[in-house]
Design a protein around this motif. Structure first.
Motif, PDB file in Angstrom:
ATOM      1  N   PHE A 181       0.824  -1.206   0.000  1.00  0.00           N
ATOM      2  CA  PHE A 181       0.000   0.000   0.000  1.00  0.00           C
ATOM      3  C   PHE A 181       0.856   1.253   0.000  1.00  0.00           C
ATOM      4  O   PHE A 181       1.998   1.254   0.470  1.00  0.00           O
ATOM      5  N   ALA A 182       0.284   2.343  -0.494  1.00  0.00           N
ATOM      6  CA  ALA A 182       1.037   3.578  -0.687  1.00  0.00           C
ATOM      7  C   ALA A 182       1.493   4.198   0.628  1.00  0.00           C
ATOM      8  O   ALA A 182       2.546   4.833   0.687  1.00  0.00           O
ATOM      9  N   VAL A 183       0.706   4.061   1.694  1.00  0.00           N
ATOM     10  CA  VAL A 183       1.076   4.682   2.974  1.00  0.00           C
ATOM     11  C   VAL A 183       1.650   3.647   3.930  1.00  0.00           C
ATOM     12  O   VAL A 183       1.570   3.781   5.152  1.00  0.00           O
ATOM     13  N   GLY A 184       2.239   2.609   3.391  1.00  0.00           N
ATOM     14  CA  GLY A 184       2.824   1.559   4.218  1.00  0.00           C
ATOM     15  C   GLY A 184       1.850   0.429   4.443  1.00  0.00           C
ATOM     16  O   GLY A 184       0.643   0.565   4.246  1.00  0.00           O
ATOM     17  N   GLY A 185       2.372  -0.674   4.850  1.00  0.00           N
ATOM     18  CA  GLY A 185       1.533  -1.852   5.068  1.00  0.00           C
ATOM     19  C   GLY A 185       1.437  -2.688   3.817  1.00  0.00           C
ATOM     20  O   GLY A 185       1.720  -2.235   2.701  1.00  0.00           O
ATOM     21  N   ARG A 186       1.046  -3.922   4.024  1.00  0.00           N
ATOM     22  CA  ARG A 186       0.924  -4.854   2.903  1.00  0.00           C
ATOM     23  C   ARG A 186      -0.058  -5.942   3.295  1.00  0.00           C
ATOM     24  O   ARG A 186      -0.385  -6.113   4.475  1.00  0.00           O
ATOM     25  N   VAL A 187      -0.518  -6.673   2.298  1.00  0.00           N
ATOM     26  CA  VAL A 187      -1.379  -7.812   2.571  1.00  0.00           C
ATOM     27  C   VAL A 187      -0.916  -8.965   1.686  1.00  0.00           C
ATOM     28  O   VAL A 187      -0.597  -8.768   0.502  1.00  0.00           O
ATOM     29  N   ALA A 188      -0.837 -10.156   2.270  1.00  0.00           N
ATOM     30  CA  ALA A 188      -0.433 -11.346   1.519  1.00  0.00           C
ATOM     31  C   ALA A 188      -1.667 -12.040   0.953  1.00  0.00           C
ATOM     32  O   ALA A 188      -2.759 -11.965   1.539  1.00  0.00           O
ATOM     33  N   TYR A 189      -1.509 -12.699  -0.172  1.00  0.00           N
ATOM     34  CA  TYR A 189      -2.637 -13.394  -0.793  1.00  0.00           C
ATOM     35  C   TYR A 189      -2.232 -14.796  -1.218  1.00  0.00           C
ATOM     36  O   TYR A 189      -1.060 -15.075  -1.484  1.00  0.00           O
ATOM     37  N   ASP A 190      -3.229 -15.669  -1.285  1.00  0.00           N
ATOM     38  CA  ASP A 190      -3.073 -16.966  -1.930  1.00  0.00           C
ATOM     39  C   ASP A 190      -3.633 -16.911  -3.350  1.00  0.00           C
ATOM     40  O   ASP A 190      -3.122 -17.567  -4.260  1.00  0.00           O
ATOM     41  N   VAL A 191      -4.710 -16.129  -3.501  1.00  0.00           N
ATOM     42  CA  VAL A 191      -5.310 -15.897  -4.815  1.00  0.00           C
ATOM     43  C   VAL A 191      -5.513 -14.393  -4.953  1.00  0.00           C
ATOM     44  O   VAL A 191      -6.015 -13.739  -4.028  1.00  0.00           O
ATOM     45  N   LEU A 192      -5.128 -13.839  -6.105  1.00  0.00           N
ATOM     46  CA  LEU A 192      -5.290 -12.403  -6.359  1.00  0.00           C
ATOM     47  C   LEU A 192      -6.218 -12.205  -7.548  1.00  0.00           C
ATOM     48  O   LEU A 192      -6.053 -12.841  -8.587  1.00  0.00           O
TER      49      LEU A 192
END
Length: 413
Positions: free
Chosen positions: A91-102
């Motif tokens: 994300f632009a302001v920091g942070g992230r999310v992991a995925y198994d399916v996108l």
């Protein structure tokens, strides 16, 4: 919690995909997160009607998260990039999310800044668009002030969202000026980069005939290079010029900006080049794209997102279960073309089949390739279906993903 499905975008495609997935898979079976940068879901087919006072802007907007079923996480954030190798969205302001399916469903973005004179100091009051809500509202006021002269409807280049909408605008403008009693003082000109009124020859022939019948001139193979707002001129790349008193320009489109910052995700236009049938990104079986974000040889239209959604959800189910993907999208598209005077024309086609005459979805259905009041009512009814059936991920009885053959006459092609 099972696998994590992350859907980027909560417009038509992202919302219906999330809701269909949630209806099919229990909360314990998989987690679904939808990401978007704002909370306003705009009913885009309604933008066409705003300039003519036939739709109110506030009536087209609803809350994005409120369109999602319970058990779907909504995250408001601007996407910086996707790391395909790490399977993470940053994300632009920091942070992230992991995925198994996108699932990439961030649609198409207007790029007026890519055309000289369409934005900035060269921009003039006589140049408008209806492809976003502020533009449609401004155009409404411009049309109210317009008392005569040449109105040019121009498509800068393809691909664009809803390819028939610029034609619909020209037809509705003819009707609008007739109702105002000034049609004889208005010259209407439709300018397109295509070699005809539409991409499909059979439909192009029917639509060209309608333009002629309504006294709307057609100029083809004109790819916009520059807008001279102060001088009232559109200039093509081969230096042809079209003068105007009022220009309605559909600007260049591209994919979402983060796609270009994500190595391996997009093509040169920022669209995701997925397999046209499985909707999977080649070499990345866990990545799919749907709707306007997908780089497919199908129209960028709401009906396409609906038909793709059925295939997408089935194929993601196969992926989660470790089975081969066995659903295939055939390019099915249908469009109501509003032609004014409370009439519309319906076209239905897919990758391999031209729009055909007959009826949709079967012999007793709506007429195809022919103006009718019934098709106009169908277009109006679609808004209710959009909010109450399409977005919630419900099946529309008798209207599935494969293009129907019943009721059609193969007299062309």
């Amino acid at each position: 919690m099972g696998k994590h499905i992350v859907i980027l975008g909560s417009g038509t495609a992202g919302t219906l995909a999330a809701n269909r997935l949630r209806r099919k898979h229990a909360v314990g079976e998989c987690r679904i997160t939808v990401v978007d940068q704002d909370d306003d879901h705009v009913y885009q087919p309604g933008l066409l009607f705003v300039p003519f006072g036939l739709a109110q802007p506030h009536g087209l907007i609803r809350s994005r998260p409120r369109q999602l079923h319970e058990g779907i996480d909504y995250r408001r954030a601007r996407i910086e990039r996707v790391d395909l190798d790490a399977r993470e969205v940053h994300f632009a302001v920091g942070g992230r999310v992991a995925y198994d399916v996108l699932v990439v469903a961030t649609g198409a973005t207007l790029l007026p800044e890519e055309t000289d004179g369409l934005t900035g100091p060269g921009r003039h009051d006589g140049v408008h668009t209806f492809y976003d809500l502020p533009g449609a509202v401004d155009l409404h006021h411009a049309l109210e002030r317009f008392e005569g002269g040449r109105l040019v409807v121009n498509v800068a280049d393809l691909p664009i969202k809803c390819p028939v909408a610029p034609l619909e605008f020209a037809f509705l403008a003819d009707w609008y000026f007739r109702r105002r009693g000034i049609r004889d003082r208005v010259e209407l000109l439709y300018v397109t980069p295509l070699d005809g009124a539409f991409t499909k020859p059979v439909a192009a022939e029917a639509l060209s005939g309608l333009l002629m019948k309504k006294g709307i001139a057609l100029m083809t193979e004109f790819t916009l290079g520059e807008v001279d707002g102060a001088g009232g001129r559109l200039v093509s790349y081969d230096e042809r010029e079209v003068s105007f008193d009022l220009a309605v320009v559909v600007p260049l489109h591209g994919g979402a900006a983060y796609v270009g910052r994500s190595p391996g995700l997009g093509d040169e236009l920022g669209f995701v080049p997925v397999d046209p049938h499985s909707l999977q990104l080649p070499g990345r079986p866990e990545v799919f794209a749907i709707g306007d974000a997908a780089g497919l040889p199908a129209s960028k239209a709401g009906s396409v997102a609906h038909f793709e959604g059925e295939v997408l959800v089935h194929n993601i189910g196969c992926l989660l279960a470790g089975k081969p993907l066995d659903a295939a999208y055939d390019g099915h598209t249908n469009c109501f073309v509003e032609t004014g005077f409370h009439k519309a024309l319906l076209i239905d086609f897919n990758y391999d089949t031209e729009p055909l005459p007959g009826h949709f979805p079967a012999a007793a259905g709506l007429p195809l390739l022919k103006e009718s009041h019934a098709a106009h009512l169908g277009k109006l009814a679609f808004e209710w279906l959009y909010w109450h059936s399409l977005l919630p991920g419900r099946e529309l009885p008798g209207i599935g993903s494969p293009m129907p053959e019943r009721g059609k006459h193969r007299t062309h092609g």
